[in-house]
Design a protein around this motif. Structure first.
Motif, PDB file in Angstrom:
ATOM      1  N   TYR A 137      26.250  19.001 -20.100  1.00 42.30           N
ATOM      2  CA  TYR A 137      26.008  18.637 -21.492  1.00 42.30           C
ATOM      3  C   TYR A 137      27.318  18.291 -22.190  1.00 42.30           C
ATOM      4  CZ  TYR A 137      25.670  19.582 -26.476  1.00 42.30           C
ATOM      5  OH  TYR A 137      25.794  19.506 -27.832  1.00 42.30           O
ATOM      6  N   GLU A 138      28.353  19.124 -21.978  1.00 42.09           N
ATOM      7  CA  GLU A 138      29.659  18.847 -22.597  1.00 42.09           C
ATOM      8  C   GLU A 138      30.221  17.509 -22.142  1.00 42.09           C
ATOM      9  OE1 GLU A 138      32.052  22.263 -21.562  1.00 42.09           O
ATOM     10  OE2 GLU A 138      32.275  22.708 -23.703  1.00 42.09           O
ATOM     11  N   ASN A 139      30.107  17.232 -20.853  1.00 46.70           N
ATOM     12  CA  ASN A 139      30.630  15.963 -20.327  1.00 46.70           C
ATOM     13  C   ASN A 139      29.906  14.772 -20.946  1.00 46.70           C
ATOM     14  OD1 ASN A 139      32.486  17.245 -18.719  1.00 46.70           O
ATOM     15  ND2 ASN A 139      31.152  17.270 -16.928  1.00 46.70           N
ATOM     16  N   ARG A 140      28.577  14.842 -21.041  1.00 49.20           N
ATOM     17  CA  ARG A 140      27.822  13.750 -21.664  1.00 49.20           C
ATOM     18  C   ARG A 140      28.207  13.587 -23.129  1.00 49.20           C
ATOM     19  NH1 ARG A 140      23.569  16.068 -18.927  1.00 49.20           N
ATOM     20  NH2 ARG A 140      22.796  17.028 -20.826  1.00 49.20           N
ATOM     21  N   ARG A 141      28.345  14.711 -23.828  1.00 51.49           N
ATOM     22  CA  ARG A 141      28.706  14.660 -25.245  1.00 51.49           C
ATOM     23  C   ARG A 141      30.099  14.058 -25.431  1.00 51.49           C
ATOM     24  NH1 ARG A 141      29.620  20.269 -27.573  1.00 51.49           N
ATOM     25  NH2 ARG A 141      31.568  19.847 -26.533  1.00 51.49           N
ATOM     26  N   ASP A 142      31.047  14.457 -24.586  1.00 48.19           N
ATOM     27  CA  ASP A 142      32.402  13.912 -24.689  1.00 48.19           C
ATOM     28  C   ASP A 142      32.435  12.417 -24.393  1.00 48.19           C
ATOM     29  OD1 ASP A 142      33.288  16.420 -25.356  1.00 48.19           O
ATOM     30  OD2 ASP A 142      34.062  16.884 -23.349  1.00 48.19           O
ATOM     31  N   ARG A 143      31.678  11.989 -23.370  1.00 53.39           N
ATOM     32  CA  ARG A 143      31.622  10.555 -23.068  1.00 53.39           C
ATOM     33  C   ARG A 143      31.021   9.777 -24.228  1.00 53.39           C
ATOM     34  NH1 ARG A 143      29.841  12.184 -17.909  1.00 53.39           N
ATOM     35  NH2 ARG A 143      27.722  11.638 -18.499  1.00 53.39           N
ATOM     36  N   GLN A 144      29.973  10.329 -24.838  1.00 54.14           N
ATOM     37  CA  GLN A 144      29.356   9.661 -25.982  1.00 54.14           C
ATOM     38  C   GLN A 144      30.327   9.588 -27.148  1.00 54.14           C
ATOM     39  OE1 GLN A 144      26.237   8.214 -25.987  1.00 54.14           O
ATOM     40  NE2 GLN A 144      26.915   7.349 -27.922  1.00 54.14           N
ATOM     41  N   ASP A 145      31.078  10.655 -27.396  1.00 56.78           N
ATOM     42  CA  ASP A 145      32.058  10.643 -28.483  1.00 56.78           C
ATOM     43  C   ASP A 145      33.136   9.592 -28.239  1.00 56.78           C
ATOM     44  OD1 ASP A 145      30.763  12.631 -29.851  1.00 56.78           O
ATOM     45  OD2 ASP A 145      32.087  14.246 -29.143  1.00 56.78           O
ATOM     46  N   ARG A 146      33.620   9.495 -27.008  1.00 54.17           N
ATOM     47  CA  ARG A 146      34.631   8.477 -26.699  1.00 54.17           C
ATOM     48  C   ARG A 146      34.062   7.078 -26.898  1.00 54.17           C
ATOM     49  NH1 ARG A 146      35.861  11.967 -22.354  1.00 54.17           N
ATOM     50  NH2 ARG A 146      34.723  10.618 -20.923  1.00 54.17           N
ATOM     51  N   TRP A 147      32.821   6.873 -26.477  1.00 51.73           N
ATOM     52  CA  TRP A 147      32.184   5.578 -26.649  1.00 51.73           C
ATOM     53  C   TRP A 147      32.063   5.241 -28.137  1.00 51.73           C
ATOM     54  CZ3 TRP A 147      30.472   1.600 -23.662  1.00 51.73           C
ATOM     55  CH2 TRP A 147      29.612   0.688 -24.254  1.00 51.73           C
ATOM     56  N   ASP A 148      31.613   6.212 -28.920  1.00 49.45           N
ATOM     57  CA  ASP A 148      31.444   5.981 -30.352  1.00 49.45           C
ATOM     58  C   ASP A 148      32.775   5.677 -31.030  1.00 49.45           C
ATOM     59  OD1 ASP A 148      28.753   6.389 -30.090  1.00 49.45           O
ATOM     60  OD2 ASP A 148      28.811   8.483 -30.760  1.00 49.45           O
ATOM     61  N   ARG A 149      33.815   6.401 -30.650  1.00 54.80           N
ATOM     62  CA  ARG A 149      35.125   6.136 -31.256  1.00 54.80           C
ATOM     63  C   ARG A 149      35.641   4.762 -30.865  1.00 54.80           C
ATOM     64  NH1 ARG A 149      36.344  11.456 -29.718  1.00 54.80           N
ATOM     65  NH2 ARG A 149      37.508  10.674 -27.935  1.00 54.80           N
ATOM     66  N   ARG A 150      35.432   4.387 -29.632  1.00 54.07           N
ATOM     67  CA  ARG A 150      35.969   3.121 -29.141  1.00 54.07           C
ATOM     68  C   ARG A 150      35.233   1.919 -29.732  1.00 54.07           C
ATOM     69  NH1 ARG A 150      36.139   3.372 -23.121  1.00 54.07           N
ATOM     70  NH2 ARG A 150      37.943   4.646 -23.558  1.00 54.07           N
ATOM     71  N   TYR A 151      33.922   2.028 -29.873  1.00 56.62           N
ATOM     72  CA  TYR A 151      33.121   0.870 -30.275  1.00 56.62           C
ATOM     73  C   TYR A 151      32.486   1.039 -31.653  1.00 56.62           C
ATOM     74  CZ  TYR A 151      33.770  -0.272 -25.422  1.00 56.62           C
ATOM     75  OH  TYR A 151      34.323  -0.552 -24.216  1.00 56.62           O
ATOM     76  N   SER A 152      33.113   1.797 -32.509  1.00 58.77           N
ATOM     77  CA  SER A 152      32.554   1.985 -33.850  1.00 58.77           C
ATOM     78  C   SER A 152      32.838   0.769 -34.730  1.00 58.77           C
ATOM     79  CB  SER A 152      33.142   3.242 -34.492  1.00 58.77           C
ATOM     80  OG  SER A 152      34.515   3.043 -34.750  1.00 58.77           O
ATOM     81  N   ARG A 153      32.228   0.733 -35.905  1.00 62.49           N
ATOM     82  CA  ARG A 153      32.371  -0.408 -36.816  1.00 62.49           C
ATOM     83  C   ARG A 153      33.804  -0.618 -37.274  1.00 62.49           C
ATOM     84  NH1 ARG A 153      27.734  -2.114 -40.164  1.00 62.49           N
ATOM     85  NH2 ARG A 153      25.889  -1.416 -39.061  1.00 62.49           N
ATOM     86  N   ASP A 194      23.442  29.286 -17.560  1.00 63.86           N
ATOM     87  CA  ASP A 194      23.835  28.432 -16.446  1.00 63.86           C
ATOM     88  C   ASP A 194      25.009  27.566 -16.885  1.00 63.86           C
ATOM     89  OD1 ASP A 194      24.041  26.886 -14.226  1.00 63.86           O
ATOM     90  OD2 ASP A 194      21.982  26.196 -14.225  1.00 63.86           O
ATOM     91  N   LEU A 195      26.185  27.866 -16.360  1.00 67.88           N
ATOM     92  CA  LEU A 195      27.390  27.140 -16.770  1.00 67.88           C
ATOM     93  C   LEU A 195      27.350  25.679 -16.372  1.00 67.88           C
ATOM     94  CD1 LEU A 195      30.248  29.660 -15.981  1.00 67.88           C
ATOM     95  CD2 LEU A 195      29.386  28.976 -18.201  1.00 67.88           C
ATOM     96  N   GLY A 196      26.730  25.369 -15.244  1.00 63.29           N
ATOM     97  CA  GLY A 196      26.685  23.992 -14.774  1.00 63.29           C
ATOM     98  C   GLY A 196      25.960  23.084 -15.739  1.00 63.29           C
ATOM     99  N   GLU A 197      24.845  23.539 -16.268  1.00 60.57           N
ATOM    100  CA  GLU A 197      24.092  22.720 -17.206  1.00 60.57           C
ATOM    101  C   GLU A 197      24.883  22.495 -18.485  1.00 60.57           C
ATOM    102  OE1 GLU A 197      20.250  24.289 -17.954  1.00 60.57           O
ATOM    103  OE2 GLU A 197      19.627  24.124 -15.870  1.00 60.57           O
TER     104      GLU A 197
END
Length: 91
Positions: free
Chosen positions: A57-73, A50-53
């Protein structure tokens, strides 16, 4: 729309005590509602994936990566520097 569907499902389950076929109809509606509610607009490929799922998942992972890069130590020092400069300008 969701409320009407919920009422219809409850009514069909209630009618299931008279005729078990209504339970089947309600179960089909519940299944259709949950499949539609998952969203993603994903159509199923021939290989069964199922490509939609996966896109969700990719969108959530990318958003999390951007968040981590932006607000890392390692960025905390830059934040402090910028805050200090802002205070100096204001004060």
């Amino acid at each position: 729309m969701f409320v009407l569907l919920l009422i219809l499902i409850v009514a069909l389950f209630g009618l299931g005590f008279l005729q078990p076929l209504w339970w089947v109809a309600a179960a089909v509606l519940v299944f259709a509602a949950t499949r539609h509610d998952r969203g993603g607009g994903g159509w199923i490929r021939r290989d069964g994936s199922d490509l939609g799922e996966y896109r969700d998942y990719e969108n959530r992972r990318d958003r999390q990566d951007r968040w981590d890069r932006r607000y890392s130590r390692r960025h905390r020092a830059r934040w402090r520097r910028e805050d200090r400069r802002d205070r100096e300008r204001r004060g």
